[in-house]
Design an enzyme around this catalytic site. Structure first.
Site, short mmCIF file in Angstrom:
data_model
loop_
_atom_site.label_atom_id
_atom_site.label_comp_id
_atom_site.label_asym_id
_atom_site.label_seq_id
_atom_site.Cartn_x
_atom_site.Cartn_y
_atom_site.Cartn_z
N GLY A 175 15.25 -36.78 -10.31
CA GLY A 175 15.81 -35.67 -10.86
C GLY A 175 17.24 -36.00 -11.65
N ALA A 176 17.15 -35.56 -12.77
CA ALA A 176 18.56 -35.97 -13.46
C ALA A 176 19.77 -35.51 -12.94
CB ALA A 176 18.50 -35.61 -14.96
N ARG A 202 17.95 -45.65 -14.36
CA ARG A 202 17.24 -44.91 -14.95
C ARG A 202 17.62 -44.40 -16.51
NH1 ARG A 202 14.01 -41.32 -11.52
NH2 ARG A 202 12.49 -41.36 -13.53
N ASP A 256 15.67 -34.01 -18.59
CA ASP A 256 16.40 -35.31 -18.38
C ASP A 256 17.17 -35.63 -19.28
OD1 ASP A 256 14.15 -35.90 -16.27
OD2 ASP A 256 15.33 -37.58 -16.00
N ASN A 281 11.51 -34.70 -20.93
CA ASN A 281 11.34 -34.25 -19.45
C ASN A 281 10.02 -35.12 -19.17
OD1 ASN A 281 12.11 -32.66 -16.94
ND2 ASN A 281 9.96 -31.71 -17.31
O1 MRU Z 1 11.32 -39.23 -12.62
P1 MRU Z 1 11.92 -38.00 -12.05
O2 MRU Z 1 11.30 -37.52 -10.90
O3 MRU Z 1 13.49 -38.27 -12.04
O4 MRU Z 1 11.89 -36.99 -13.26
C1 MRU Z 1 12.43 -35.66 -12.96
C2 MRU Z 1 12.36 -34.71 -14.01
O5 MRU Z 1 11.54 -34.90 -15.11
C3 MRU Z 1 12.86 -33.53 -13.87
O6 MRU Z 1 12.19 -32.43 -14.54
C4 MRU Z 1 14.19 -33.43 -14.55
O7 MRU Z 1 15.17 -34.59 -14.14
C5 MRU Z 1 15.05 -32.25 -14.50
S1 MRU Z 1 15.49 -32.07 -12.65
C6 MRU Z 1 16.31 -30.60 -12.46
#
Ligand code: MRU
Length: 350
Positions: free
Chosen positions: A46-47, A88, A242, A252
């Site tokens: 999650g970003a 990431r 993201d 996202n």
């Molecule tokens: O691959 P992830 O689980 O890190 O991806 C997360 C997402 O796509 C979320 O929607 C995004 O980071 C927003 S989190 C507040």
């Protein structure tokens, strides 16, 4: 409530999101390389949570540094930041946090004699900044919730994708924070959670944290979203992000673009909730957002068990980009942006 991530005297402690929902276990990273590995393997994801983890990883690396001069500490910082930055590539908050921590280090070192007390002060300052980033993240999610709650209907079903909740942030959540705030304000909402292939953040994480909070949640597979929209069972869709470009294009979790198009087709408002730290004003459009390509094994296998024939080719872009024209509004901690986003987002940054 659980803590997604926290600074402890032993290191950076985080809930292991790979083990949820079957086990609620915590892992303590005692070295910055362990933090980088936890981000890369999605123990934490999650970003915004990645941004907090990056800041804490840097503070931890600096704390463990044996540098005796400002120059040596700067060199160690760049080594640590380089390792953490390679985890990431899509998550804007990661690079935002590295830049903020670098700025703090420069402020702390500038004009100081390069002696041991100055090095100790710089290390302590980085630790304080990482803790501040966590506290700020929770506060700005709550602010986002207050702004966004008004956009959701008084009653009905809100669809979400992936996990943009407390687990994806320092706490409270972005998209789920808006839902939480709306429920707290008395709205009668239930959530339709996409399972979110292939990593199942919706099934494993969103369903888990909403159930823990007592917010009614129904799990569906990603492919069912259009069906429920067409039947009139979805009143709004809300997701996190993201990385956003300056024109509002939003990267996202893979599958978000499909949902946004389906929402438009069915006349359903589609909202993005994201802090300013996720908005990359240096990019004029979403075409410039780097898209992380993860291992095809995450598509062909689940929990180490093959779900496809051996040797089959597979792809795993972890994110897609939703063009801004499909986005009804972008909810930030400073307020709500609407088209034309190039202007409304710029105004929010002023
Ligand atoms: O691959 P992830 O689980 O890190 O991806 C997360 C997402 O796509 C979320 O929607 C995004 O980071 C927003 S989190 C507040």
């Amino acid at each position: 409530m659980f803590k997604t991530i926290e600074w402890t005297d032993d290191g950076v402690r985080m809930i292991d999101q790979k083990r949820l929902p079957t086990e609620e276990v915590y892992r303590t990273c005692r070295d910055y390389r362990e933090v980088a590995e936890a981000i890369r393997t999605m123990v934490i994801r999650g970003a915004p949570a990645i941004g907090v983890a990056a800041a804490m990883g840097i503070a931890l690396g600096a704390k463990n540094s044996s540098a005796k001069s400002g120059e040596a500490l700067r060199a160690d910082f760049e080594q640590i930041a380089g390792t953490i930055s390679q985890t990431r590539p899509t998550a804007a908050n990661l690079f935002w946090a590295v830049k903020r921590m670098r700025g703090v280090l420069e402020d702390l070192l500038s004009g100081c004699a390069p002696d041991a007390p100055a090095i100790a002060r710089a290390k302590a300052g980085l630790e304080e900044e990482a803790k501040r980033i966590l506290a700020e993240d929770i506060a700005l999610n709550e602010a986002m919730g207050q702004h966004g709650a008004a956009l959701l209907p008084a009653s009905g079903t809100v669809l979400t994708h992936c996990n943009a909740g407390a687990l994806a942030t320092g706490g409270y959540g972005t998209a789920l924070g808006v839902i939480r705030a709306a429920v707290a304000a008395g709205k009668d909402l239930q959530v339709l959670a996409d399972e979110t292939r292939p990593f199942l953040q919706g099934a494993r994480l969103t369903a888990w944290e909403l159930a823990k909070d007592g917010i009614p949640v129904t799990l569906i597979t990603d492919s069912m979203a259009g069906h429920f929209m067409k039947l009139g069972k979805v009143q709004a869709a809300i997701v996190g992000a993201d990385r956003l470009a300056a024109n509002g294009d939003t990267a996202n979790k893979i599958g978000t673009y499909t949902l946004a198009v389906l929402a438009r087709e069915n006349g359903i408002p589609f909202y993005v909730a994201a802090p300013l730290a996720t908005i990359d004003m240096s990019l004029s459009s979403g075409d410039q957002i780097p898209i992380e390509e993860r291992s095809p094994a995450e598509v062909t296998h689940w929990g180490g068990v093959p779900i496809a024939p051996p040797g089959v080719a597979a792809r795993h872009p972890a994110f897609d980009v939703t063009p801004h024209r499909y986005i009804s509004a972008i909810i930030t901690e400073r307020g709500i942006a609407r088209e034309p986003y190039t202007e409304s987002l710029r105004t929010l940054f002023k």
